[in-house]
Design a protein around this motif. Structure first.
Motif, mmCIF file in Angstrom:
data_model
loop_
_atom_site.group_PDB
_atom_site.id
_atom_site.type_symbol
_atom_site.label_atom_id
_atom_site.label_comp_id
_atom_site.label_asym_id
_atom_site.label_seq_id
_atom_site.Cartn_x
_atom_site.Cartn_y
_atom_site.Cartn_z
ATOM 1 N N ALA A 113 0.840 -1.205 0.000
ATOM 2 C CA ALA A 113 0.000 0.000 0.000
ATOM 3 C C ALA A 113 0.871 1.250 0.000
ATOM 4 O O ALA A 113 0.576 2.233 -0.693
ATOM 5 C CB ALA A 113 -0.930 -0.009 1.211
ATOM 6 N N ARG A 114 1.943 1.221 0.747
ATOM 7 C CA ARG A 114 2.886 2.354 0.770
ATOM 8 C C ARG A 114 3.474 2.601 -0.618
ATOM 9 O O ARG A 114 3.555 3.736 -1.095
ATOM 10 C CB ARG A 114 4.005 2.066 1.766
ATOM 11 N N CYS A 117 0.773 4.044 -3.107
ATOM 12 C CA CYS A 117 0.446 5.452 -2.828
ATOM 13 C C CYS A 117 1.598 6.390 -3.170
ATOM 14 O O CYS A 117 1.361 7.518 -3.611
ATOM 15 C CB CYS A 117 0.076 5.618 -1.361
ATOM 16 N N ALA A 122 -1.504 8.443 -10.422
ATOM 17 C CA ALA A 122 -2.859 8.528 -9.864
ATOM 18 C C ALA A 122 -3.844 7.646 -10.601
ATOM 19 O O ALA A 122 -4.850 7.205 -10.030
ATOM 20 C CB ALA A 122 -3.330 9.976 -9.880
ATOM 21 N N ARG A 127 -4.133 0.943 -8.001
ATOM 22 C CA ARG A 127 -4.806 1.669 -6.922
ATOM 23 C C ARG A 127 -6.180 1.094 -6.602
ATOM 24 O O ARG A 127 -6.705 1.314 -5.508
ATOM 25 C CB ARG A 127 -4.898 3.152 -7.262
ATOM 26 N N LEU A 130 -6.155 -0.891 -3.342
ATOM 27 C CA LEU A 130 -5.841 -0.265 -2.061
ATOM 28 C C LEU A 130 -6.848 -0.572 -0.953
ATOM 29 O O LEU A 130 -6.432 -0.823 0.188
ATOM 30 C CB LEU A 130 -5.682 1.247 -2.232
ATOM 31 N N ARG A 134 -5.508 -2.105 2.519
ATOM 32 C CA ARG A 134 -5.672 -1.368 3.777
ATOM 33 C C ARG A 134 -6.457 -2.181 4.795
ATOM 34 O O ARG A 134 -6.122 -2.189 5.986
ATOM 35 C CB ARG A 134 -6.340 -0.030 3.495
ATOM 36 N N HIS A 175 1.827 6.099 5.279
ATOM 37 C CA HIS A 175 2.170 6.475 3.906
ATOM 38 C C HIS A 175 1.301 5.732 2.900
ATOM 39 O O HIS A 175 1.134 6.186 1.759
ATOM 40 C CB HIS A 175 3.640 6.188 3.621
ATOM 41 N N GLY A 176 0.761 4.600 3.295
ATOM 42 C CA GLY A 176 -0.123 3.839 2.428
ATOM 43 C C GLY A 176 -1.586 4.025 2.768
ATOM 44 O O GLY A 176 -2.434 3.253 2.313
ATOM 45 N N GLY A 177 -1.881 5.042 3.578
ATOM 46 C CA GLY A 177 -3.267 5.293 3.956
ATOM 47 C C GLY A 177 -3.769 4.394 5.058
ATOM 48 O O GLY A 177 -4.981 4.206 5.218
#
Length: 217
Positions: A113-114, A117, A122, A127, A130, A134, A175-177
Motif C-alpha cells: 500500500a505504501r 500510494c 494517480a 490503486r 488499495l 488497507r 504512507h499507504g493510507g
C-alpha cells in the motif's frame, strides 16, 4: 567483513542495517553497504542473478563468497548468539512466529500500500487494490495491538529481531493510507523501538525515482 546489497528506503533492507548498527557493527568498519536499485535493473544483472537468482534485495555476501538472502533469515543469522534472539527454544520459536507473521500477514499489505500510494501514477490500475490492502493491513495491526496490550515487545521479554522486523513497515503504514490512530499500544511500542540504543530511522525515499520498494524480501 559483510557486504550488504540493499536499497535504503526499503523496510526489508533497513531491517538489516538497523540490526547491524544495534549489534555494534559499523559501516565501512564491519560491513559494506552497496546501494542496489531494483528499479533500474541492478538486481537483474547477470552478476547479481548469479548470486541471488530471485533478483531481490537485501542480500549479504561474506568475504568467502557465501551469500544469504531474505531479510528475516539475515536477521536470524546476525542475531544468533546475541540478546536480539532468545536462547530459550520456546521463546525463540515465538520470535520466529512473529517473523513469519511479518512476511506473510503484514508486509504484503502495508508495504505494498505504501508503494502504490507513493510511487504509482494517480491513474494506476493498482490503486484499485488499495481498499483490500488497507483492510488486511489494519487486520495485521490489530493483531499486533492485542499482543502489545499485554507485552512490551515481540521478541520476548526484551527488544530483538521480531521488533526490528515489524518496525520497518509499521512505522510508515500511514504512507499507504493505513492510519495508526486506533492503536495506542502499537504507537507506544514504536516510540520504545525508536528509543533503543543505536536506532536508525528509515530513510525517506525519493518519489521522483519511481523505485519499486515492494520488490524486496
Amino acid at each position: 567483513m559483510i557486504t550488504v546489497y540493499g536499497f535504503s528506503p526499503s523496510g526489508n533492507c533497513h531491517k538489516v542495517k538497523l540490526l547491524l548498527e544495534q549489534l555494534g557493527r559499523r559501516l565501512d568498519r564491519d560491513y559494506r553497504w552497496i546501494e542496489t536499485n531494483s528499479a533500474i535493473g541492478e538486481t537483474r544483472t547477470p552478476g547479481y542473478l548469479a548470486k541471488n537468482p530471485n533478483g531481490k534485495v537485501p542480500m549479504i555476501e561474506l568475504d568467502d563468497g557465501c551469500v544469504l538472502v531474505e531479510s528475516n533469515a539475515i536477521l536470524c543469522w546476525l542475531a544468533d548468539g546475541t540478546s536480539f534472539l532468545p536462547a530459550d527454544p520456546w521463546q525463540k520459536a515465538q520470535a520466529l512466529s512473529w517473523l513469519f507473521f511479518e512476511q506473510y500477514s503484514h508486509e504484503p499489505y502495508i508495504a505494498v500500500a505504501r508503494f502504490i500510494c507513493g510511487w504509482t501514477p494517480a491513474d494506476s490500475p493498482r490503486r484499485a487494490g488499495l481498499p483490500v490492502l488497507r483492510q488486511c493491513g489494519h487486520a495485521a495491526l490489530a493483531v499486533m495491538e492485542r499482543h502489545l496490550a499485554a507485552n512490551p515487545w515481540f521478541t520476548g521479554s526484551d527488544y530483538g529481531i521480531a521488533d526490528v522486523a515489524l518496525y520497518a513497515y509499521t512505522c510508515v503504514a500511514p504512507h499507504g493510507g493505513i492510519a495508526l490512530d486506533a492503536y495506542p499500544a502499537l504507537r507506544d511500542w514504536l516510540s520504545r523501538v525508536e528509543a533503543t540504543p543505536g536506532f536508525l530511522p528509515l530513510p525517506a525515499p525519493e518519489p521522483a525515482a519511481q523505485v519499486l520498494i515492494d520488490q524486496s524480501h
